[in-house]
Design a protein around this motif. Structure first.
Motif, PDB file in Angstrom:
ATOM      1  N   UNK A   1       0.862  -1.063  -0.058  1.00 20.71           N
ATOM      2  CA  UNK A   1      -0.078   0.061   0.067  1.00 20.71           C
ATOM      3  C   UNK A   1       0.724   1.269  -0.091  1.00 20.71           C
ATOM      4  N   UNK A   2       1.891   1.279   0.851  1.00 19.59           N
ATOM      5  CA  UNK A   2       2.762   2.448   0.914  1.00 19.59           C
ATOM      6  C   UNK A   2       3.410   2.586  -0.460  1.00 19.59           C
ATOM      7  N   UNK A   3       3.970   1.554  -1.202  1.00 22.89           N
ATOM      8  CA  UNK A   3       4.358   1.537  -2.360  1.00 22.89           C
ATOM      9  C   UNK A   3       3.560   2.429  -3.516  1.00 22.89           C
ATOM     10  N   UNK A   4       2.340   1.829  -3.331  1.00 22.06           N
ATOM     11  CA  UNK A   4       1.374   2.336  -4.563  1.00 22.06           C
ATOM     12  C   UNK A   4       1.019   3.778  -4.055  1.00 22.06           C
ATOM     13  N   UNK A   5       0.924   4.208  -2.782  1.00 19.50           N
ATOM     14  CA  UNK A   5       0.739   5.601  -2.478  1.00 19.50           C
ATOM     15  C   UNK A   5       2.070   6.533  -3.058  1.00 19.50           C
ATOM     16  N   UNK A   6       3.006   5.883  -2.849  1.00 16.88           N
ATOM     17  CA  UNK A   6       4.378   6.799  -3.380  1.00 16.88           C
ATOM     18  C   UNK A   6       4.258   6.729  -5.194  1.00 16.88           C
ATOM     19  N   UNK A   7       3.894   5.757  -5.435  1.00 16.38           N
ATOM     20  CA  UNK A   7       4.069   5.517  -7.026  1.00 16.38           C
ATOM     21  C   UNK A   7       2.815   6.487  -7.542  1.00 16.38           C
ATOM     22  N   UNK A   8       1.702   6.310  -6.932  1.00 15.17           N
ATOM     23  CA  UNK A   8       0.619   7.109  -7.757  1.00 15.17           C
ATOM     24  C   UNK A   8       0.966   8.761  -7.510  1.00 15.17           C
ATOM     25  N   UNK A   9       1.341   9.010  -6.170  1.00 12.06           N
ATOM     26  CA  UNK A   9       1.877  10.465  -6.135  1.00 12.06           C
ATOM     27  C   UNK A   9       2.933  10.938  -6.936  1.00 12.06           C
ATOM     28  N   UNK A  10       3.969  10.119  -7.216  1.00 15.64           N
ATOM     29  CA  UNK A  10       5.120  10.509  -8.148  1.00 15.64           C
ATOM     30  C   UNK A  10       4.449  10.737  -9.548  1.00 15.64           C
ATOM     31  N   UNK A  11       3.596   9.682  -9.907  1.00 10.64           N
ATOM     32  CA  UNK A  11       2.936  10.011 -11.270  1.00 10.64           C
ATOM     33  C   UNK A  11       2.341  11.205 -11.395  1.00 10.64           C
ATOM     34  N   UNK A  12       1.350  11.494 -10.450  1.00  8.40           N
ATOM     35  CA  UNK A  12       0.692  12.923 -10.527  1.00  8.40           C
ATOM     36  C   UNK A  12       1.456  14.032 -10.486  1.00  8.40           C
TER      37      UNK A  12
END
Length: 638
Positions: free
Chosen positions: A613-624
């Motif tokens: 979950x932490x990784x997906x939060x980071x990835x989605x934030x980075x993509x945005x």
């Protein structure tokens, strides 16, 4: 010091009315050697020394009168004058000779001069051996001998022949006369011959029942007697040198020269009685030379010795028990040979059975010795003569077992089990416990033998050693781990404990340590699960907030793209659209993980989910952030 019966001498001299003064024999010295004569010293030898023979002439003249009156021509000749000095020995209750035995020792010629008696004494032997290795059991453990000296005149000259006649009649009743009896008969013949020839006689046939050299002889006692007129006052001989010899020297050599020097008495004739005790020396056992033939020969020798009364019943019985021990040793040797044969020909299926039978036989051999030790712990015959024989055989057996690694393990197993059975394992250290367990587990007995006494005792020994080893080496650490908090420091201690049993031979230790570690892991997992669940709740709320914001941002970006470009997207916006699709996928995955149930999951699985979950939060934030940095107009939302 235990005293044994010795040859007692009651010496009596009598004259035949020649004077009122008689010859008497008085004990002037008596002392026993400083030596512990235990029960196996059951044979007696007696030597007799006659010193100061030149004083016999003075003694006879003192008793008979200082002068002999000259006979007048008208006086009738008389036979009252002394012709011989006759000395005999009498031994009572001798079974070997049919009862009492009396035999001549000396017969000295006495001549009558004008004014006195004269003697011409020339001893052929320094010592007279009266008896040699006579078993005390045969005479009820006591020998009482009497030495009698008689002044022979013409009136009692038949005393010679009466004594010989009595003894020959006694001997004639013996059904199977021994060589010693026949030699004594010959001695009587020598005496009669010397008497007929009017010569001096000296006893020369020792009463020797056995020609065997298997005797160990030790000086027992010395008794000194002096022959003197009855008118003389008896005295006590002071001989410190003789006493020192008996008390201080291990086994002194006695000779006429020594005795004369140490006694230093020359007034009257003296008789010195020297007694020896002997023990029968058993045939020594040589382990490498034991075979069925030698055992049979030994048994025959024992039976013959007992039949000939060379040994008593106790010696016979202990020898018979030793022979049983030898037979068991031979059986062990046979089993060892069978093992070597199967080993050389690689007959693997027979080896396990061979090793078990060897272990059982060696244990039997060892237990037989232990039983003998226990039964005869205070028996001097066993301690002095038999115990070393058993030990020699056991050492030989252990030497045979040391020739092969499997046989050596068998020897060690039996010896370790013996220690257990005799409370010899109470001071084991860790290293020795590990070594013993390694030995005990080195040989596996056949399945069909696991219920036998040998296997059961081996398993009991293993159990006892493992319990002690666990208590001494692992229990403290196990108890400490059970009481430790479930933290990182405890994990280090757990790891150390786990590594400590990696090389142990103690199965019980491994099982208990592993159980303790499993219990710790269970406690540790419970703590970690609570922590992981709490972390999950926090991450889940964080993810919800993130998804909420990202969903608004995605909708905003969709609106801006449609408003600004419609369906015709320029190339650079098309590139960003791929990133935009990826962002949407991250949001979908994050929503999916947020909705996943963690019921039944362990701490590691929950933490893995939290990490995802932490990784997906980071990835989605980075993509945005990447989209907004490249095209800020797409991210401007009201």
């Amino acid at each position: 010091m235990k005293l044994f019966p010795f040859l007692l001498f009651a010496l009596l001299f009598s004259s035949t009315g020649l004077a009122q003064n008689n010859i008497v024999t008085k004990s002037v010295y008596k002392h026993s050697a400083n030596f512990d004569f235990t029960n196996e010293w059951q044979y007696l030898s007696t030597d007799l020394y006659l010193l100061n023979t030149d004083k016999f002439e003075n003694l006879i003249n003192e008793v008979a009168g200082s002068k002999t009156k000259k006979r007048r021509f008208w006086q009738k000749a008389t036979s009252e004058h002394i012709q011989y000095l006759f000395i005999t020995a009498q031994l009572d209750d001798l079974d070997f000779f049919g009862g009492n035995l009396e035999y001549p020792i000396y017969n000295f010629k006495v001549t009558r001069g004008e004014s006195s008696y004269r003697t011409q004494i020339s001893l052929q032997n320094e010592v007279v051996q009266l008896i040699e290795d006579l078993p005390l059991a045969a005479v009820k453990n006591n020998i009482e001998a009497k030495i009698e000296g008689v002044a022979i005149t013409g009136k009692n000259t038949n005393k010679f022949f009466n004594m010989i006649a009595r003894q020959l009649q006694t001997i004639s009743k013996i059904q199977n006369p021994s060589l010693a009896v026949l030699e004594l008969v010959g001695e009587f013949g020598k005496f009669i011959e010397s008497k007929t020839a009017d010569k001096q006689y000296e006893f020369s046939s020792t009463i020797r029942l056995y020609e065997s050299t298997d005797f160990n002889k030790h000086l027992h006692s010395i008794n000194v007697y002096t022959m003197l007129p009855s008118s003389q006052v008896p005295f006590e001989l002071q001989s410190e040198e003789l006493t020192f010899l008996l008390d201080s020297v291990e086994n002194p050599v006695v000779s006429q020269k020594n005795l004369r020097k140490k006694i230093n008495y020359t007034d009257y004739p003296i008789i010195i009685v020297v007694n020896y005790k002997s023990r029968y020396i058993l045939e020594r056992v040589i382990g490498d030379k034991i075979d069925n033939k030698s055992i049979k020969k030994r048994q025959q020798r024992n039976e013959q010795a007992f039949k000939n009364k060379l040994i008593d019943s106790e010696t016979f019985n202990q020898e018979e028990e030793l022979i049983i021990f030898l037979k068991n040793f031979m059986e062990l040797n046979t089993k060892i040979n069978h093992y070597h044969l199967n080993y050389d020909y690689k007959i693997a299926e027979a080896l396990s059975t061979n090793l078990y039978s060897i272990a059982q036989q060696f244990r039997k051999l060892k237990n037989l010795y232990i039983e003998r030790q226990s039964r005869y712990y205070a028996n001097s015959l066993f301690l002095n003569q038999f115990q070393s024989q058993y030990e020699n055989i056991l050492q030989t057996a252990e030497g045979y077992l040391d020739d092969d690694h499997n046989l050596k393990n068998i020897k060690d197993i039996v010896n370790i089990v013996y220690l257990y059975e005799n409370n010899g394992l109470h001071q084991l250290d860790s290293a020795r416990s590990e070594n013993y367990l390694h030995k005990l587990y080195s040989i596996r007995f056949p399945d069909e033998k696991l219920q036998t006494e040998m296997a059961a005792r081996t398993n009991e020994t293993i159990e006892a050693i493992e319990k002690k080893h666990y208590a001494a080496t692992y229990l403290y650490s196990v108890t400490a781990l059970q009481q430790m908090p479930t933290n990182e420091q405890s994990l280090v201690r757990k790891k150390e404990l786990s590594e400590s049993i990696s090389a142990t031979n103690c199965k019980l230790c491994r099982e208990n340590v592993k159980a303790s570690i499993a219990n710790f892991d269970k406690r540790y997992e419970s703590t970690q699960l609570v922590e992981a669940q709490n972390e999950h709740d926090i991450i889940k709320r964080k993810a919800f907030d993130h998804v909420y914001e990202m969903t608004k941002n995605v909708n905003c970006m969709d609106t801006n793209i449609n408003r600004q470009y419609g369906s015709s997207l320029p190339p650079h916006i098309q590139l960003l659209n791929d990133e935009f699709v990826l962002l949407k996928n991250y949001i979908q995955q994050l929503q999916s993980l947020m909705n996943s149930s963690v019921d039944g999951e362990n701490s590691s699985e929950i933490r893995e989910l939290n990490t995802d979950i932490e990784q997906l939060i980071k990835k989605s934030q980075a993509s945005y952030v990447n989209i907004c940095n490249k095209e800020p107009t797409l991210c401007k939302c009201e």
